[in-house]
Motif scaffolding. Structure first.
Motif, short mmCIF file in Angstrom:
data_model
loop_
_atom_site.label_atom_id
_atom_site.label_comp_id
_atom_site.label_asym_id
_atom_site.label_seq_id
_atom_site.Cartn_x
_atom_site.Cartn_y
_atom_site.Cartn_z
N MET A 16 0.68 -1.25 0.02
CA MET A 16 0.10 0.01 0.05
C MET A 16 0.88 1.37 0.20
N PHE A 17 2.12 1.29 0.81
CA PHE A 17 2.96 2.45 0.84
C PHE A 17 3.43 2.56 -0.40
N LEU A 18 3.72 1.49 -1.19
CA LEU A 18 4.46 1.77 -2.45
C LEU A 18 3.56 2.21 -3.48
N MET A 19 2.15 1.79 -3.52
CA MET A 19 1.40 2.34 -4.43
C MET A 19 1.02 3.75 -4.06
N THR A 20 0.81 4.23 -2.97
CA THR A 20 0.52 5.49 -2.70
C THR A 20 1.62 6.39 -3.06
N ARG A 21 2.97 5.89 -2.93
CA ARG A 21 4.02 6.60 -3.11
C ARG A 21 4.11 6.84 -4.73
N SER A 22 3.78 5.91 -5.51
CA SER A 22 3.99 6.15 -7.09
C SER A 22 2.71 6.95 -7.41
N ALA A 23 1.55 6.86 -6.93
CA ALA A 23 0.39 7.91 -7.29
C ALA A 23 0.90 9.21 -6.95
N LYS A 24 1.52 9.37 -5.81
CA LYS A 24 1.71 10.76 -5.31
C LYS A 24 2.86 11.38 -6.38
N ASN A 25 3.73 10.53 -6.78
CA ASN A 25 4.61 10.93 -7.75
C ASN A 25 4.11 11.47 -8.84
N LYS A 26 3.22 10.52 -9.66
CA LYS A 26 2.56 10.93 -10.80
C LYS A 26 1.68 12.30 -10.66
N GLN A 27 0.86 12.34 -9.19
CA GLN A 27 0.33 13.58 -9.31
C GLN A 27 1.48 14.83 -9.07
N ARG A 28 2.48 14.89 -8.39
CA ARG A 28 3.34 15.60 -8.64
C ARG A 28 4.00 16.07 -9.94
N GLN A 29 4.30 15.18 -10.56
CA GLN A 29 4.71 15.36 -12.04
C GLN A 29 3.66 16.12 -13.03
N ALA A 30 2.42 15.80 -12.99
CA ALA A 30 1.29 16.36 -13.52
C ALA A 30 0.99 17.77 -13.02
N GLN A 31 1.28 18.03 -12.03
CA GLN A 31 1.28 19.52 -11.21
C GLN A 31 2.28 20.11 -11.70
N GLN A 32 3.40 19.84 -11.82
CA GLN A 32 4.51 20.53 -12.15
C GLN A 32 4.37 20.77 -13.84
N MET A 33 3.86 19.93 -14.59
CA MET A 33 3.67 20.01 -16.06
C MET A 33 2.60 20.96 -16.19
N ARG A 34 1.35 21.06 -15.49
CA ARG A 34 0.60 22.11 -15.55
C ARG A 34 1.13 23.47 -15.01
N ASN A 35 1.69 23.48 -14.25
CA ASN A 35 2.47 24.86 -13.69
C ASN A 35 3.60 25.41 -14.87
#
Length: 201
Positions: A16-35
């Protein structure tokens, strides 16, 4: 407690920790891309629509979805920011490997080259018309040849049918002649019987 009984729970918590970590990384990259979006860059929305960024605000983006058509979208609705080459390839059909697309058109220095190009264009148009005429003539020739072949086969079929009809008529005539011969023979045999019968008496 025994460590063996806790092992499945530890593995589950780690997954569960690894799955949430990868999801958070994808969200962070998407937010950086949008910014990092800037006016003029091509984007693809999460709905699959391609557009060009006109203005970037805090939570919204003004997108040009068609020439002269603007729409306001939430920043979260932008699915991907595309490179210029990829955007032009998808939207405008410009191949980035094509050298002619990247070259700028040559502007002539004098008007004489403009008239020459018009004459050349006129010649090419005349050639195109001539090619179309020859193509039409070739098609007409093939149609005429097909019609001639069809007429020949029809004529052959008709002559075959006439010959068969003549043969059938001849067979009917022979049957009729045979029938006449039979009646004549029967009549003569009756006469012979009568004559023979009278002779015997």
């Amino acid at each position: 407690m025994n460590i063996v009984t806790l092992l499945p729970f530890i593995v589950l918590i780690g997954a569960m920790f690894l799955m949430t970590r990868s999801a958070k990384n994808k969200q962070r990259q998407a937010q950086q891309m949008r910014n990092d979006m800037q006016p003029g860059s091509g984007v693809r929305t999460i709905g699959g629509m391609y557009a060009t960024v006109k203005e970037v605000h805090d939570d919204t983006v003004l997108l040009e979805v068609a020439p002269g058509v603007h729409a306001i979208y939430a920043k979260n609705s932008v699915g991907a920011v595309l490179s210029d080459a990829e955007y032009n390839h998808i939207v405008h059909g410009i191949d980035p490997d094509d050298e002619d697309a990247t070259d700028t058109p040559v502007v002539p220095d004098d008007a004489s080259s403009l008239t020459e190009s018009v004459d050349a264009d006129g010649d090419s148009a005349d050639k195109a018309v001539e090619l179309e005429k020859t193509d039409a003539l070739e098609k007409a020739d093939t149609v005429e040849k097909a019609d001639d072949a069809a007429e020949k086969t029809d004529a052959v079929e008709k002559t075959d049918a006439v010959e068969k009809a003549d043969e059938a008529d001849e067979a009917d005539v022979k049957k009729i002649d045979l029938g006449k011969d039979d009646t004549v023979a029967a009549a003569t045999s009756e006469d012979d019987k009568r004559d023979g019968g009278t002779d015997a008496k």
